[in-house]
Motif scaffolding. Structure first.
Motif, PDB file in Angstrom:
ATOM      1  N   ARG A   1      -3.086   3.656  -7.667  1.00 11.33           N
ATOM      2  CA  ARG A   1      -2.693   3.211  -9.006  1.00 11.33           C
ATOM      3  C   ARG A   1      -3.163   1.793  -9.271  1.00 11.33           C
ATOM      4  NH1 ARG A   1       2.600   5.436  -7.040  1.00 11.33           N
ATOM      5  NH2 ARG A   1       2.413   3.437  -6.048  1.00 11.33           N
ATOM      6  N   ALA A   2      -3.111   0.923  -8.272  1.00  6.06           N
ATOM      7  CA  ALA A   2      -3.499  -0.476  -8.436  1.00  6.06           C
ATOM      8  C   ALA A   2      -4.865  -0.780  -7.813  1.00  6.06           C
ATOM      9  CB  ALA A   2      -2.442  -1.384  -7.810  1.00  6.06           C
ATOM     10  N   SER A   3      -5.465   0.191  -7.131  1.00  3.38           N
ATOM     11  CA  SER A   3      -6.755   0.029  -6.444  1.00  3.38           C
ATOM     12  C   SER A   3      -6.726  -1.132  -5.453  1.00  3.38           C
ATOM     13  CB  SER A   3      -7.893  -0.156  -7.454  1.00  3.38           C
ATOM     14  OG  SER A   3      -8.061   1.011  -8.205  1.00  3.38           O
ATOM     15  N   ILE A   4      -5.742  -1.082  -4.567  1.00  2.00           N
ATOM     16  CA  ILE A   4      -5.585  -2.120  -3.549  1.00  2.00           C
ATOM     17  C   ILE A   4      -5.180  -1.479  -2.228  1.00  2.00           C
ATOM     18  CG2 ILE A   4      -4.880  -3.960  -5.147  1.00  2.00           C
ATOM     19  CD1 ILE A   4      -1.960  -3.349  -4.158  1.00  2.00           C
ATOM     20  N   PHE A   5      -5.467  -2.180  -1.135  1.00  2.00           N
ATOM     21  CA  PHE A   5      -4.894  -1.821   0.153  1.00  2.00           C
ATOM     22  C   PHE A   5      -3.549  -2.508   0.268  1.00  2.00           C
ATOM     23  CE2 PHE A   5      -9.214  -0.814   1.672  1.00  2.00           C
ATOM     24  CZ  PHE A   5      -8.949   0.336   2.396  1.00  2.00           C
ATOM     25  N   GLN A   6      -2.567  -1.802   0.804  1.00  2.00           N
ATOM     26  CA  GLN A   6      -1.289  -2.405   1.136  1.00  2.00           C
ATOM     27  C   GLN A   6      -1.167  -2.417   2.648  1.00  2.00           C
ATOM     28  OE1 GLN A   6       2.103  -0.739  -0.830  1.00  2.00           O
ATOM     29  NE2 GLN A   6       1.323  -1.224  -2.848  1.00  2.00           N
ATOM     30  N   PHE A   7      -0.748  -3.554   3.175  1.00  2.00           N
ATOM     31  CA  PHE A   7      -0.632  -3.769   4.612  1.00  2.00           C
ATOM     32  C   PHE A   7       0.813  -4.070   4.956  1.00  2.00           C
ATOM     33  CE2 PHE A   7      -0.130  -6.869   7.994  1.00  2.00           C
ATOM     34  CZ  PHE A   7      -0.835  -6.292   9.036  1.00  2.00           C
ATOM     35  N   ASN A   8       1.290  -3.534   6.090  1.00  2.00           N
ATOM     36  CA  ASN A   8       2.633  -3.835   6.556  1.00  2.00           C
ATOM     37  C   ASN A   8       2.598  -3.956   8.068  1.00  2.00           C
ATOM     38  OD1 ASN A   8       5.363  -4.221   6.758  1.00  2.00           O
ATOM     39  ND2 ASN A   8       5.938  -2.213   5.988  1.00  2.00           N
ATOM     40  N   LEU A   9       3.146  -5.043   8.575  1.00  2.00           N
ATOM     41  CA  LEU A   9       3.302  -5.220  10.017  1.00  2.00           C
ATOM     42  C   LEU A   9       4.568  -4.479  10.412  1.00  2.00           C
ATOM     43  CD1 LEU A   9       2.443  -6.476  12.694  1.00  2.00           C
ATOM     44  CD2 LEU A   9       3.674  -8.547  12.019  1.00  2.00           C
TER      45      LEU A   9
END
Length: 167
Positions: A153-161
């Motif tokens: 939807r936002a054309s981004i990667f989301q990262f979570n540690l």
């Protein structure tokens, strides 16, 4: 739309004729990226579709090495054919990455969006998400567990540690 490689194993009549006239039998097997219609709907947006333990190679290079299947199933599926083909041809594609690890605490993800964040293809057909600044900011180390997903939807990667190793 899903992406797949189309491999041409059988030469066309024109290729056979050309090889016959040149007295060679060196037909080159080719492959091209194509789009195919999904038979099944895309997977529901499960957070952290790509989970991995960081390796020494990831940490030293400042790159998240992503498998061929993870990229095709969880990222390229949402990219248009031109962007995906651009990466497959050996070019770099700049991406935006949000670090949402501390989002519950301060309700603001950290955004990374400069030239240092891009996706590239590796020689072994795997892919790398280059993000050296993220590795430094998060002090990522070997055996840290991370989660990654492409937010279409936002054309981004989301990262979570997900889990930090104790040293």
């Amino acid at each position: 739309m899903k992406k797949a490689f189309y491999h041409s194993f059988i030469p066309s009549k024109a290729d056979e004729h050309q090889d016959h006239n040149a007295n060679t039998n060196h037909y080159q097997i080719t492959r091209a990226l194509i789009e195919i219609r999904d038979i099944y709907p895309p997977p529901t947006q499960i957070p952290w579709q790509i989970k991995k333990l960081l390796t020494h190679q990831d940490v030293v290079a400042g790159k998240l090495i992503l498998s061929f299947s993870d990229m095709f199933e969880h990222v390229f599926r949402y990219w248009n054919i031109y962007m995906a083909n651009h990466v497959i041809l050996g070019h770099k594609v700049n991406v935006v990455l949000w670090d949402v690890t501390d989002q519950k605490i301060n309700n603001k993800p950290k955004r990374y969006r400069n030239e240092g964040f891009y996706v590239e293809m590796l020689p072994n057909d795997d892919y790398a998400l280059v993000c050296l600044e993220l590795f430094k900011d998060r002090r990522l180390s070997v055996d840290d567990e991370i989660g990654l997903c492409w937010d279409h939807r936002a054309s981004i990667f989301q990262f979570n540690l997900l889990c930090k190793t104790l040293i």
